[in-house]
Design an enzyme around this catalytic site. Structure first.
Site, PDB file in Angstrom:
ATOM      1  N   PHE A 379       0.846  -1.191   0.000  1.00  0.00           N
ATOM      2  CA  PHE A 379       0.000   0.000   0.000  1.00  0.00           C
ATOM      3  C   PHE A 379       0.885   1.246   0.000  1.00  0.00           C
ATOM      4  O   PHE A 379       1.805   1.364   0.814  1.00  0.00           O
ATOM      5  CB  PHE A 379      -0.893   0.012   1.235  1.00  0.00           C
ATOM      6  CG  PHE A 379      -2.051  -0.957   1.175  1.00  0.00           C
ATOM      7  CD1 PHE A 379      -2.139  -1.917   0.179  1.00  0.00           C
ATOM      8  CD2 PHE A 379      -3.056  -0.901   2.121  1.00  0.00           C
ATOM      9  CE1 PHE A 379      -3.195  -2.810   0.133  1.00  0.00           C
ATOM     10  CE2 PHE A 379      -4.127  -1.780   2.084  1.00  0.00           C
ATOM     11  CZ  PHE A 379      -4.197  -2.739   1.092  1.00  0.00           C
ATOM     12  N   GLU A 380       0.575   2.178  -0.869  1.00  0.00           N
ATOM     13  CA  GLU A 380       1.320   3.427  -0.952  1.00  0.00           C
ATOM     14  C   GLU A 380       0.344   4.596  -1.012  1.00  0.00           C
ATOM     15  O   GLU A 380      -0.859   4.420  -0.797  1.00  0.00           O
ATOM     16  CB  GLU A 380       2.244   3.402  -2.183  1.00  0.00           C
ATOM     17  CG  GLU A 380       3.261   2.279  -2.151  1.00  0.00           C
ATOM     18  CD  GLU A 380       4.188   2.256  -3.355  1.00  0.00           C
ATOM     19  OE1 GLU A 380       4.291   3.286  -4.042  1.00  0.00           O
ATOM     20  OE2 GLU A 380       4.801   1.210  -3.607  1.00  0.00           O
ATOM     21  N   GLY A 381       0.864   5.783  -1.329  1.00  0.00           N
ATOM     22  CA  GLY A 381      -0.006   6.945  -1.497  1.00  0.00           C
ATOM     23  C   GLY A 381      -0.860   7.212  -0.281  1.00  0.00           C
ATOM     24  O   GLY A 381      -0.391   7.340   0.841  1.00  0.00           O
TER      25      GLY A 381
END
Length: 596
Positions: A379-381
């Site tokens: 998971f990023e952002g």
């Protein structure tokens, strides 16, 4: 994958006229007697200029994780309202009270070179007889000044009686990395504020209630514990008798991997200039192959979908039957093949229970369709963040965090002990927690700061590998309170040391991210200069691994320990490694194979 900055909002506190005070309960409120009556860090001093009133004022400078907090314990009356104020100068100055028995107040200002007054108030709890008044600055800011501090209200009788010794300490609930402690409650003339748990004679950890989960432990190891009780005035009992417990062997899930692993991401659903690689063509050097990426139908749907790269984008993509057959062949060789969820473009926010349940259902469908070994969370952002007030590592309250933890536990329960779970957060979401955690005490920091920590902590007993991305990162402060920059061995040593030694979140010794097991940690790197910012040469990577695993070849940063069971290396990506002539996989596979 991008560099992020933590933003602090600045605000000026308006000047107020000084009201008449019924009483000032503080000793030496104007610092006319130096620092007498105050507990301050080294370097704090009473200066003769500038001052707001009288001839002296407090000056203190934050250093590293130390906010330069000066504090004073004051006796007060229960169920009574008090007014607190101080005149301050500086970039960021905080004034507050703790141990009030209610909502602990804190206010702050950024007045710069002009004197401004901070004001707040609080009402003590029914059993509160003392509070701690504090002044402090903020990380990375310059010196602050304070003068003419006032705590206005009626005084109280000092509490000098310590609680009784807690008894019946029991240690059980053993896993490979944790033990559960329980004990009988202590009593106090006013009330027990906290218990302090010491492991193997070390510094105590403060907890509330009469139980504690000791985590981050080593498998098949015996630990000794003891507990004492403390009240709000700082009076502590003696420690009770020690009790011991032993962790189980093994753990983490996803067994069958070698002692040293190479983890690589395979561009299975897209092409980005590095070229498509069929599953059957993945070189044997790779132990864990993460299929990139499963992505949601919308940010908050929880509905994860995976498809092979379209033929128009990847002309040499294999038929699905061949893809599945190649996965089986890799697994027969002892490799693990996982679905990786997220990536730069795959924002996943499990804001509701419905999204959580859909996540479990859709991820399980992908795993079952391709016969995969488990799941990688990338998971990023804006996928993860912490709401204001969500500060307890062990008991998060933000829905996107709570629902993700619940979903991962459901998948683990569904597939059992052999389920492989890995995570690939950026440094912004993990090591930055040494300085910032969520929006911070005044709500001005980035709410995503260190938001992976409660997920990692909740899943540590089921986590096979954590490989933080040591790339596309801004400078990060290490345990030496120095900033480290990506691209060299010191950065990887400092970042990995934080995971294996543990660290206090925002410098708070009462809220610590415990160390992970050595076999759970790998170093994340770009496979080539094309793959991401922060590329590190083969020599520098191996120098970092030498320092961490053998205690040799270290540079400026000295890790807190030697970690001979450090698991291995992760890279973005298998495709970029081939594009770069297989330098990463061949060089580092030979190096890892040569380690004991």
């Amino acid at each position: 994958m991008r560099i992020r900055a933590v933003l602090l909002a600045a605000a000026l506190i308006a000047l107020h006229a000084t009201p008449a005070s019924a009483a000032n309960l503080l000793a030496n409120p104007g610092f006319e007697s130096g620092l007498s009556g105050w507990t301050c860090p080294s370097g704090a001093q009473a200066v003769s200029s500038p001052v707001h009133g009288g001839t002296r004022a407090l000056q203190a400078t934050p250093q590293g994780s130390d906010l330069a907090r000066c504090q004073q314990v004051v006796t007060v009356r229960p169920s009574t309202t008090y007014q607190l104020s101080a005149w301050v100068q500086g970039g960021y100055v905080f004034l507050g009270a703790t141990g009030t028995g209610g909502t602990d107040p804190q206010t702050w200002g950024s007045p710069g070179a002009s004197w401004a007054q901070l004001r707040t108030s609080f009402t003590t709890g029914a059993a509160t007889t003392s509070v701690t008044i504090h002044l402090n600055g903020w990380y990375g800011q310059g010196a602050y000044l304070a003068d003419d501090v006032v705590l206005d209200g009626p005084g109280g009788t000092p509490d000098t009686q310590a609680p009784t010794v807690p008894g019946n300490l029991s240690v059980g609930g053993a896993t490979s990395s944790s033990l559960a402690l329980t004990w009988s409650a202590a009593t106090d003339n006013v009330g027990v504020a906290r218990y302090e748990v010491s492991r193997d004679g070390g510094a105590p950890v403060a907890v509330t209630g009469t139980s504690h989960q000791a985590t981050g432990l080593t498998a098949a190891t015996t630990y000794r514990f003891r507990v004492r009780a403390c009240d709000a005035a700082g009076n502590c009992s003696a420690y009770g008798p020690e009790a011991s417990g032993t962790t189980t062997s093994g753990g983490g899930g996803g067994g069958g991997l070698p002692k040293r692993v190479l983890v690589g991401y395979l561009h299975a659903s897209f092409a980005n200039g590095s070229g498509y690689i069929r599953m059957s063509e993945v070189p044997n050097e790779w132990d864990v192959i993460n299929l990139a990426f499963g992505e949601p139908t919308s940010v908050t749907s929880g509905d994860i979908r995976f498809r092979q790269c379209p033929a128009a984008e990847c002309p040499n993509v294999e038929p699905e039957a061949d893809f599945v057959a190649a996965i089986r062949a890799k697994q027969a060789q002892g490799k693990k093949v996982l679905i990786s969820i997220g990536g730069q473009n795959g924002q996943v926010q499990l804001t509701t229970a419905a999204a959580r349940d859909k996540f479990v259902e859709s991820v399980a469908a992908i795993i079952d369709r391709y016969g995969l070994d488990g799941l990688d969370i990338d998971f990023e952002g804006h996928s993860l963040y912490l709401n204001p007030g969500d500060t307890n590592l062990a008991a998060p309250t933000t829905p996107v965090i709570v629902n993700l933890i619940s979903a991962l536990k459901s998948l683990k329960s569904r597939y059992g002990a052999g389920f492989t779970l890995t995570m690939a957060p950026e440094t912004f979401f993990v090591q930055l927690g040494y300085q910032f955690y969520g929006p911070g005490p005044n709500g001005a920091a980035d709410s995503r700061s260190a938001s992976y920590l409660p997920v990692i902590h909740a899943m540590r007993d089921d986590l096979t590998l954590l490989h933080v991305q040591d790339y596309n990162s801004g400078p990060i402060k290490g345990l030496d309170d120095q900033y480290h920059t990506m691209g060299g061995h010191d950065f990887h040593v400092a970042m990995t040391d934080m995971l294996l030694a543990g660290f206090p979140i925002m410098g708070n010794a009462g809220n610590v991210f415990p160390p992970l097991r050595q076999d759970q940690v790998a170093i994340g790197l770009p496979a080539s200069p094309n793959a991401g910012n922060g590329f590190t040469t083969v020599a520098e990577v191996q120098k970092a691994f030498d320092c961490l695993a053998k205690g040799t070849n270290c540079g400026t940063y000295r890790p807190r320990g030697v970690y001979p069971n450090l698991r291995g290396l992760m890279t973005w990506s298998i495709n970029w490694d081939r594009y770069n002539g297989h330098e990463f996989s061949r060089s580092h596979r030979a190096y890892l194979n040569g380690l004991s």
